[in-house]
Design a protein around this motif. Structure first.
Motif, short mmCIF file in Angstrom:
data_model
loop_
_atom_site.label_atom_id
_atom_site.label_comp_id
_atom_site.label_asym_id
_atom_site.label_seq_id
_atom_site.Cartn_x
_atom_site.Cartn_y
_atom_site.Cartn_z
N GLU A 655 0.83 -1.21 0.00
CA GLU A 655 0.00 0.00 0.00
C GLU A 655 0.86 1.25 0.00
N ASP A 658 2.39 1.58 -3.53
CA ASP A 658 1.42 2.00 -4.54
C ASP A 658 1.02 3.46 -4.38
N GLU A 659 1.00 3.95 -3.14
CA GLU A 659 0.69 5.37 -2.91
C GLU A 659 1.75 6.25 -3.55
N LYS A 661 3.87 5.33 -6.00
CA LYS A 661 3.86 5.13 -7.45
C LYS A 661 2.76 5.95 -8.11
N ALA A 662 1.62 6.07 -7.44
CA ALA A 662 0.50 6.85 -8.00
C ALA A 662 0.85 8.33 -8.10
N LYS A 665 4.17 11.23 -12.12
CA LYS A 665 3.48 11.66 -13.34
C LYS A 665 3.97 10.85 -14.53
#
Length: 794
Positions: A655, A658-659, A661-662, A665
């Protein structure tokens, strides 16, 4: 594959497509046809000396070795015909004539190629009744154990040294049953890749000495992982027995480490079980250490951080910490207003921070290095610092690439060097400036105005021609350039050289996750994913030169990991509050810290690392942290909650990853190029210094875990990283020709170290590696020094 390159052959009555010119055993392997073998290996040259892969070919007068028989269109092969089986069984009987019957005590038992093939092709009764031969076992160092009576003379180890490692340390003497594999003259293996011969050996002749007799193969559990000691991110398997890692082996990944790993990645697991592992939280109460529970320790940390002004707190994080750890640490600290956060512990020059890329990267995939026609290394020793990148460059050199370097030492590479400029650190900038002038002249373009008029030396001209004429070229900045006092100017010059010659600019950063630390925001002037900050904090050196009231240390031993260790210790000892997230309770930490929090090492936690090419690699813990130690990301999650911060309710490290990576840009660029601007001026610190220290972190001093791996610390590389080295001329000039020791002075910081001669060093250089005992009292890892004799004659 085009049709004219493809043919059809028949194996055991089944037709298969095959590339023209391929060896029969390669085609069989590609289609799942089993052919026994011992000497053949897909990464080594063909020896055809074990003869175990004999097969029958129609119209051939006798069985032929599949490893040395090129396929032909229409060829018909029988691998299980009576003739083929008789040949294979006969060879198996010959190989077992002298082999000892010691499988029950052999470390290779249970995963031995000889055992496996003997089960299929051996007999239950031997016709041989004479005495078996016995071969003495040479001592070839602390990493590889020998039982040469088991050797079947496949020569894989010999070919590996010659073809892959680039050091033919092992060879064969004698003939027939009197043949011996050894080192000719008795000595310890010195290759940084030597442990790979353990995997290559098809029998138990070469085994891992640190894990010898520690367990049986079938009792072990295999875990996939990633090595975190350099920027390559080699893929590995760790084998655990009763929850403890007992050995590490390569995990095939052609894009990164192929089938090999460095000795540092193979044997560093010993550091997990060092005597000074921190096993429970500790709090210093009235000058004395007391064991504490996690709740009390974390409350003490939260209270200690709240009591300090945020702008008076500094955080140092290891460049080998996982992506999740770096991200959560900066998120928690920035959540309470702390700005001074940095992982660039060895860097001295931060003047070009505004031009930093999203992360300093290789500029190309790892595998693409071997496709280069020309490579310029600047302040780099990839053979030792990033051994798998050194292997790729060796492959390029063997294919005709021209490898060149500008270095403060004539490093011993395992391939030919086309051109070399070996100069003292204070002269590296001028050497690159001359090379840039030569590149501009070669390309017939105007040189930057700030470069001035120059007449490059012949060597610089040849380097320029090599770079400019190459179809694919690279300019690579190594640790000695990145951490140089003039690092910003060296980066500008390297960028201009690369741009004007058409080469790719890359960085060979130190640490297993330096790229990830940049992306996570573990720098004072950038947030996660390269976000701009309203206000920047102090960099790693500034927060030690201007001591903070409180420090947060994450996986760091400042006395060994920082560029100016003596200054780091002084700052920490003056601080009001120091919390160390650490796997170890070393004596220095017990002196300056107020709270010690035991965290797991990379093998003991889940997480992600980003390698030099920008590849994200996630892994799970391969073993549990000892006793009360906990995975670092979990500790930081709790800290965020105790500091009353929102967004710390993660249930898994995935988690966290992924935070982050999001936040990246999709249109982000990764160029290493630096725009110097028209007002740039070349300035050199310490230009007139008569003697400069150089050395950086040693091969086996790169991080706390490696420093505690006992077998690695007994290797020749580790022994050479201790003390001072000068060339013979410098020793004579300084009056140290007969001295056994010398006193090193850097301002008020002084240490006494052993003295040795190394004529690979140019004049004006004292080679003093950092990260080893005796250097914690010294100043900058690259800076002026004075030496005076101590003690008697050498």
């Amino acid at each position: 594959m085009s049709k004219d390159q493809q043919i059809t052959i028949q194996i055991d009555g089944v037709s298969y497509p095959a590339p023209r010119g391929a060896m029969l055993i390669e085609v069989a392997d590609a289609h799942g046809v089993e052919i026994p073998r011992f000497c053949y290996h897909k990464k080594l040259s063909v020896a055809a000396n074990c003869r175990m892969c004999l097969v029958e070919l129609e119209r051939a007068p006798k069985p032929l070795p599949a490893c040395a028989t090129p396929v032909q269109d229409g060829m018909k092969v029988h691998t299980r015909s009576p003739l083929a089986l008789a040949a294979q069984q006969g060879m198996m009987e010959f190989l077992l004539i002298n082999h000892p019957l010691d499988c029950p005590i052999c470390d290779q038992g249970g995963e031995c190629e000889l055992q496996d093939v003997a089960m299929g092709f051996g007999r239950d009764v031997s016709q041989y009744v004479e005495a078996k031969r016995v071969v003495p076992d040479p001592d070839i160092g602390p990493l590889v154990a020998t039982d040469m009576t088991r050797c079947i003379h496949c020569t894989r180890c010999v070919r590996f040294g010659d073809e892959i490692a680039g050091l033919r340390e092992l060879g064969a003497t004698g003939r027939g049953e009197f043949m011996r594999i050894g080192t000719y003259v008795a000595h310890t293996l010195e290759s940084e890749l030597s442990g790979n011969i353990i995997d290559l050996c098809p029998v138990g002749a070469l085994t891992a000495k640190p894990s010898r007799f520690s367990g049986r193969a079938w009792e072990m559990i295999q875990h996939a992982g990633v090595a975190t000691h350099d920027c390559v991110g080699s893929n590995v398997y760790a084998h655990t027995l009763n929850g403890k890692i007992v050995r590490v082996v390569p995990r095939d990944n052609e894009a990164i480490n192929e089938t090999w790993i460095a000795d540092r990645d193979r044997f560093s697991y010993e550091g997990l079980y060092a005597d000074d592992r921190l096993r429970t939280p500790k709090i210093k109460v009235r000058g004395r250490w007391e064991d504490a529970d996690w709740e009390s320790a974390m409350a003490k940390v939260a209270e200690g951080l709240r009591d300090q002004a945020p702008d008076n707190v500094g955080a140092l994080i290891s460049p080998s910490a996982t992506l999740e750890e770096a991200y959560l640490l900066q998120k928690a600290l920035r959540g309470i207003g702390v700005l001074s956060i940095d992982h660039r512990l060895q860097q001295l020059d931060f003047s070009a921070a505004a031009c930093d890329p999203l992360f300093p990267w290789l500029g190309q995939p790892v595998a693409a290095l071997e496709e280069n026609d020309a490579v310029l290394l600047i302040g780099a020793n990839p053979r030792k610092d990033q051994p798998m990148l050194g292997h790729r460059l060796r492959k390029a050199a063997l294919d005709g690439a021209r490898i060149m370097d500008v270095n403060p030492r004539a490093f011993e590479f395992t391939h030919a060097m086309a051109e070399r400029q070996i100069v003292a650190p204070q002269a590296m900038g001028e050497a690159l400036a001359d090379l840039l002038a030569a590149v501009c002249a070669e390309q017939k373009v105007a040189a930057p105005a700030w470069l001035g008029k120059r007449e490059p030396a012949v060597g610089a001209v040849r380097m320029a021609k090599n770079l400019c004429s190459a179809k694919q070229a690279s300019v690579l900045l190594g640790g000695l350039a990145i951490n140089h006092p003039d690092a910003s100017a060296l980066r500008v010059l390297a960028s201009e050289i690369a741009t004007r010659s058409g080469a790719q600019l890359g960085s060979l950063s130190l640490g297993g996750n330096a790229a990830g630390a940049w992306i996570a925001g573990a720098v004072p002037h950038r947030g996660p994913a390269g976000q701009s900050l309203a206000e920047a904090g102090y960099d790693a050196q500034a927060m030690l030169a201007n001591p903070r009231a409180a420090y947060v240390l994450y996986g760091v031993e400042p006395e060994y990991d920082c560029a100016v260790p003596a200054r780091a210790l002084e700052a920490l000892r003056q601080a009001n509050f120091v919390v160390a997230f650490s796997a170890y309770a070393n004596s220095s930490a017990m002196d300056y810290a107020d709270v010690l929090l035991p965290i797991g090492l990379s093998a003991e936690t889940s997480g992600t690392v980003i390698n030099a090419e920008g590849r994200w690699q996630s892994f799970r813990g391969m073993t549990l942290p000892p006793d009360e130690a906990r995975p670092g990301w979990k500790v930081l999650r709790v800290l965020g909650n105790l500091l009353d911060l929102r967004g710390f309710d993660y249930m898994s490290s995935e988690e966290v990853r992924d935070e982050l990576k999001a936040a990246l840009k999709p249109d982000m660029t990764f160029s290493n190029h630096i725009d110097a601007g028209g007002d740039f001026t070349l300035r050199w610190q310490h230009a007139g210094a008569p003697l400069m220290r150089s050395g950086g972190l040693g091969l086996y001093a790169i991080d706390a875990q490696v420093r505690r791996a006992e077998a690695l610390q007994r290797t020749p590389d580790a022994q050479r990283q201790v003390g001072i080295a000068l060339n013979a001329t410098e020793r004579e000039r300084l009056g140290l020709a007969d001295a056994a020791q010398a006193q090193v002075s850097q301002g008020d910081w002084v240490a006494v170290l052993n003295l040795q001669t190394d004529d690979a060093l140019p004049d004006g250089v004292a080679w003093i590696p950092a990260g080893v005992a005796g250097t914690e009292a010294l100043g900058a890892t690259c800076g002026p020094v004075t030496l005076t004799a101590v003690g008697g004659a050498a």
